[in-house]
Scaffold this motif. Structure first.
Motif, PDB file in Angstrom:
ATOM      1  N   LYS A 142       0.828  -1.206   0.000  1.00 60.53           N
ATOM      2  CA  LYS A 142       0.000   0.000   0.000  1.00 60.53           C
ATOM      3  C   LYS A 142       0.861   1.254   0.000  1.00 60.53           C
ATOM      4  O   LYS A 142       0.600   2.213  -0.765  1.00 60.53           O
ATOM      5  N   SER A 143       1.907   1.272   0.822  1.00 57.61           N
ATOM      6  CA  SER A 143       2.731   2.474   0.897  1.00 57.61           C
ATOM      7  C   SER A 143       3.449   2.739  -0.428  1.00 57.61           C
ATOM      8  O   SER A 143       3.540   3.889  -0.873  1.00 57.61           O
ATOM      9  N   GLU A 144       3.921   1.673  -1.090  1.00 58.99           N
ATOM     10  CA  GLU A 144       4.621   1.864  -2.365  1.00 58.99           C
ATOM     11  C   GLU A 144       3.654   2.228  -3.485  1.00 58.99           C
ATOM     12  O   GLU A 144       3.996   2.998  -4.380  1.00 58.99           O
ATOM     13  N   ALA A 145       2.439   1.686  -3.461  1.00 55.22           N
ATOM     14  CA  ALA A 145       1.450   2.035  -4.481  1.00 55.22           C
ATOM     15  C   ALA A 145       1.022   3.495  -4.352  1.00 55.22           C
ATOM     16  O   ALA A 145       0.744   4.162  -5.357  1.00 55.22           O
ATOM     17  N   MET A 146       0.971   4.002  -3.142  1.00 52.04           N
ATOM     18  CA  MET A 146       0.609   5.405  -2.955  1.00 52.04           C
ATOM     19  C   MET A 146       1.721   6.334  -3.439  1.00 52.04           C
ATOM     20  O   MET A 146       1.454   7.476  -3.811  1.00 52.04           O
ATOM     21  N   ARG A 147       2.948   5.839  -3.467  1.00 48.32           N
ATOM     22  CA  ARG A 147       4.068   6.645  -3.959  1.00 48.32           C
ATOM     23  C   ARG A 147       4.080   6.730  -5.479  1.00 48.32           C
ATOM     24  O   ARG A 147       4.296   7.797  -6.050  1.00 48.32           O
ATOM     25  N   ASP A 148       3.863   5.580  -6.126  1.00 46.81           N
ATOM     26  CA  ASP A 148       3.983   5.526  -7.582  1.00 46.81           C
ATOM     27  C   ASP A 148       3.098   4.392  -8.069  1.00 46.81           C
ATOM     28  O   ASP A 148       3.431   3.221  -7.908  1.00 46.81           O
ATOM     29  N   ALA A 149       1.974   4.737  -8.666  1.00 46.07           N
ATOM     30  CA  ALA A 149       0.956   3.742  -8.991  1.00 46.07           C
ATOM     31  C   ALA A 149       1.209   3.078 -10.337  1.00 46.07           C
ATOM     32  O   ALA A 149       0.370   3.111 -11.238  1.00 46.07           O
ATOM     33  N   ILE A 150       2.359   2.456 -10.473  1.00 47.40           N
ATOM     34  CA  ILE A 150       2.653   1.600 -11.624  1.00 47.40           C
ATOM     35  C   ILE A 150       2.862   0.198 -11.065  1.00 47.40           C
ATOM     36  O   ILE A 150       3.828  -0.042 -10.326  1.00 47.40           O
ATOM     37  N   PRO A 151       1.985  -0.747 -11.364  1.00 51.68           N
ATOM     38  CA  PRO A 151       2.038  -2.049 -10.695  1.00 51.68           C
ATOM     39  C   PRO A 151       3.399  -2.722 -10.709  1.00 51.68           C
ATOM     40  O   PRO A 151       3.840  -3.261  -9.686  1.00 51.68           O
ATOM     41  N   SER A 152       4.085  -2.720 -11.845  1.00 49.88           N
ATOM     42  CA  SER A 152       5.380  -3.404 -11.913  1.00 49.88           C
ATOM     43  C   SER A 152       6.396  -2.746 -10.980  1.00 49.88           C
ATOM     44  O   SER A 152       7.180  -3.424 -10.308  1.00 49.88           O
ATOM     45  N   LYS A 153       6.397  -1.407 -10.920  1.00 53.74           N
ATOM     46  CA  LYS A 153       7.332  -0.705 -10.060  1.00 53.74           C
ATOM     47  C   LYS A 153       7.008  -0.942  -8.589  1.00 53.74           C
ATOM     48  O   LYS A 153       7.911  -1.037  -7.745  1.00 53.74           O
ATOM     49  N   VAL A 154       5.728  -1.037  -8.276  1.00 59.03           N
ATOM     50  CA  VAL A 154       5.323  -1.340  -6.906  1.00 59.03           C
ATOM     51  C   VAL A 154       5.890  -2.689  -6.481  1.00 59.03           C
ATOM     52  O   VAL A 154       6.487  -2.842  -5.402  1.00 59.03           O
ATOM     53  N   LEU A 155       5.724  -3.708  -7.327  1.00 58.46           N
ATOM     54  CA  LEU A 155       6.220  -5.047  -6.998  1.00 58.46           C
ATOM     55  C   LEU A 155       7.736  -5.062  -6.890  1.00 58.46           C
ATOM     56  O   LEU A 155       8.301  -5.733  -6.012  1.00 58.46           O
ATOM     57  N   GLU A 156       8.424  -4.354  -7.760  1.00 59.81           N
ATOM     58  CA  GLU A 156       9.891  -4.341  -7.724  1.00 59.81           C
ATOM     59  C   GLU A 156      10.403  -3.733  -6.422  1.00 59.81           C
ATOM     60  O   GLU A 156      11.323  -4.268  -5.789  1.00 59.81           O
ATOM     61  N   ARG A 157       9.813  -2.618  -5.999  1.00 58.42           N
ATOM     62  CA  ARG A 157      10.285  -1.973  -4.773  1.00 58.42           C
ATOM     63  C   ARG A 157       9.960  -2.817  -3.543  1.00 58.42           C
ATOM     64  O   ARG A 157      10.795  -2.959  -2.640  1.00 58.42           O
ATOM     65  N   VAL A 158       8.765  -3.379  -3.501  1.00 55.49           N
ATOM     66  CA  VAL A 158       8.398  -4.218  -2.355  1.00 55.49           C
ATOM     67  C   VAL A 158       9.279  -5.462  -2.310  1.00 55.49           C
ATOM     68  O   VAL A 158       9.728  -5.886  -1.235  1.00 55.49           O
ATOM     69  N   ASN A 159       9.556  -6.052  -3.450  1.00 53.09           N
ATOM     70  CA  ASN A 159      10.406  -7.233  -3.482  1.00 53.09           C
ATOM     71  C   ASN A 159      11.807  -6.930  -2.948  1.00 53.09           C
ATOM     72  O   ASN A 159      12.372  -7.717  -2.178  1.00 53.09           O
ATOM     73  N   ASP A 160      12.367  -5.801  -3.330  1.00 51.44           N
ATOM     74  CA  ASP A 160      13.704  -5.442  -2.863  1.00 51.44           C
ATOM     75  C   ASP A 160      13.726  -5.265  -1.348  1.00 51.44           C
ATOM     76  O   ASP A 160      14.713  -5.623  -0.680  1.00 51.44           O
ATOM     77  N   ILE A 161      12.668  -4.709  -0.794  1.00 54.30           N
ATOM     78  CA  ILE A 161      12.611  -4.517   0.660  1.00 54.30           C
ATOM     79  C   ILE A 161      12.471  -5.859   1.372  1.00 54.30           C
ATOM     80  O   ILE A 161      13.154  -6.140   2.355  1.00 54.30           O
ATOM     81  N   LEU A 162      11.577  -6.714   0.865  1.00 53.05           N
ATOM     82  CA  LEU A 162      11.360  -8.013   1.505  1.00 53.05           C
ATOM     83  C   LEU A 162      12.591  -8.909   1.410  1.00 53.05           C
ATOM     84  O   LEU A 162      12.825  -9.751   2.287  1.00 53.05           O
ATOM     85  N   ALA A 163      13.372  -8.748   0.355  1.00 52.01           N
ATOM     86  CA  ALA A 163      14.548  -9.606   0.163  1.00 52.01           C
ATOM     87  C   ALA A 163      15.676  -9.283   1.139  1.00 52.01           C
ATOM     88  O   ALA A 163      16.584 -10.102   1.327  1.00 52.01           O
ATOM     89  N   LEU A 164      15.641  -8.113   1.763  1.00 45.35           N
ATOM     90  CA  LEU A 164      16.680  -7.749   2.726  1.00 45.35           C
ATOM     91  C   LEU A 164      16.571  -8.628   3.967  1.00 45.35           C
ATOM     92  O   LEU A 164      15.520  -8.704   4.606  1.00 45.35           O
ATOM     93  N   ASP A 165      17.652  -9.314   4.314  1.00 47.77           N
ATOM     94  CA  ASP A 165      17.709 -10.133   5.538  1.00 47.77           C
ATOM     95  C   ASP A 165      16.571 -11.148   5.614  1.00 47.77           C
ATOM     96  O   ASP A 165      16.027 -11.407   6.691  1.00 47.77           O
ATOM     97  N   ASN A 166      16.204 -11.708   4.471  1.00 49.33           N
ATOM     98  CA  ASN A 166      15.147 -12.728   4.455  1.00 49.33           C
ATOM     99  C   ASN A 166      15.763 -14.097   4.717  1.00 49.33           C
ATOM    100  O   ASN A 166      15.821 -14.968   3.842  1.00 49.33           O
ATOM    101  N   ASN A 167      16.236 -14.311   5.949  1.00 50.20           N
ATOM    102  CA  ASN A 167      16.926 -15.552   6.281  1.00 50.20           C
ATOM    103  C   ASN A 167      15.999 -16.752   6.286  1.00 50.20           C
ATOM    104  O   ASN A 167      16.444 -17.891   6.116  1.00 50.20           O
ATOM    105  N   SER A 168      14.726 -16.518   6.486  1.00 49.73           N
ATOM    106  CA  SER A 168      13.763 -17.626   6.525  1.00 49.73           C
ATOM    107  C   SER A 168      13.355 -18.077   5.124  1.00 49.73           C
ATOM    108  O   SER A 168      12.668 -19.094   4.976  1.00 49.73           O
ATOM    109  N   SER A 169      13.746 -17.312   4.103  1.00 55.85           N
ATOM    110  CA  SER A 169      13.408 -17.632   2.700  1.00 55.85           C
ATOM    111  C   SER A 169      11.904 -17.704   2.464  1.00 55.85           C
ATOM    112  O   SER A 169      11.438 -18.434   1.581  1.00 55.85           O
TER     113      SER A 169
END
Length: 306
Positions: A142-169
């Motif tokens: 939601k926070s990324e979609a409110m910043r820039d409402a392009i679906p692909s860009k929303v997914l890319e930014r959220v993915n990069d954040i979730l991938a940080l320190d994702n030790n549980s995979s």
């Protein structure tokens, strides 16, 4: 007399006095029986104490899970119709967790005056870990979609954040769609999620395939693609999780996409709420006595035009 003492002791313990002990000094088998009786009473008292403590801990956990269920439910939009002053569409959503808390989620919100964003997701795990991951993913989307409402860009930014320190995979599949309510233009991006179902105004039903993309979370720097299509007045888009299509009956048969499409076809041009509830009832009837193995989440929007 020693045998009568054994009998009286058994009655006292049976009445609830777990501290009762026998004093028998006959030096024979009856004394051995009395000693065994005392050990039994001691073990029984210890077992009951442990059972009481375990029961209290279980009740505390159940209470905390109930609170977690309420918190998770409060994070999902639950008031319908959500935008009663907007006549361009009819929208409804439902999430039915398989456990006290689930890993599925949905959300919808306006990113500007005319564009509404809809997301649905399914976390790879179940229970409390999935619920925690689900809350993080939903908030980020939601926070990324409110910043820039392009679906692909929303997914890319959220993915990069979730991938940080994702030790549980852990990972989450997501379908993100943004509808321009003035033009009917629907922009979509898919992160490993199931294809949406489209019901056209003439009643035809189809699954609309989008480039599947990669799930969110495991790896950074993953590109996603925004694809566009048009909704005409009367069209309906329905997005869902695999808890619908992979629901099984006692014979281990899966509900499948065709049964879901048939349920929508039979519903005709009904309201979004009626269609979702018809699918839920059809899944329940199909599953019968089989336990629900996965969260069931569905979101539907029927477009009426500007």
């Amino acid at each position: 007399a020693p045998i009568l003492a054994l009998e009286r002791g058994a009655r006292v313990i049976g009445d609830g006095n777990r501290e009762q002990r026998l004093e028998i000094s006959t030096g024979d088998e009856i004394q051995q029986l009395g000693d065994t009786f005392n050990r039994m009473a001691s073990d029984l008292a210890a077992h009951i104490r442990e059972l009481t403590e375990t029961t209290a801990a279980k009740e505390r956990i159940q209470s905390e899970l109930k609170l977690a269920t309420d918190i998770q439910a409060s994070l999902l939009p639950r008031i319908f119709p959500p935008f009663p002053d907007r006549k361009e569409f009819d929208l409804y959503a439902l999430m039915d967790p398989a456990k006290e808390v689930g890993g599925d989620f949905y959300d919808f919100f306006f990113v500007d005056e005319h564009r509404i964003c809809m997301v649905i997701g399914d976390v790879s795990d179940k229970g409390v870990p999935a619920a925690l991951y689900m809350m993080v993913a939903k908030t980020l989307l939601k926070s990324e979609a409110m910043r820039d409402a392009i679906p692909s860009k929303v997914l890319e930014r959220v993915n990069d954040i979730l991938a940080l320190d994702n030790n549980s995979s852990m990972f989450v599949t997501v379908f993100c769609a943004i509808l321009d309510t003035e033009t009917g233009r629907l922009s979509c991006a898919n992160a490993g999620h199931l294809p949406p179902l489209l019901q056209r105004a003439d009643g035809t039903v189809e699954l609309r395939s989008f480039e599947p993309g990669f799930v969110l979370g495991p790896l950074p720097d993953i590109p996603y693609k925004t694809e566009e299509m048009n909704l005409s007045p009367g069209d309906l888009i329905l997005i869902y999780t695999d808890g619908v299509t992979e629901a099984t009956n006692p014979e281990k048969e899966m509900y499948g996409e065709q049964r879901m499409m048939d349920a929508v076809t039979l519903s005709g041009a009904a309201e979004a709420e009626s269609i979702i509830k018809a699918i839920r009832a059809d899944v329940q009837a199909f599953a019968g006595a089989a336990p629900q193995s996965d969260d069931i989440t569905v979101l539907a929007l029927r477009y009426f035009g500007p």
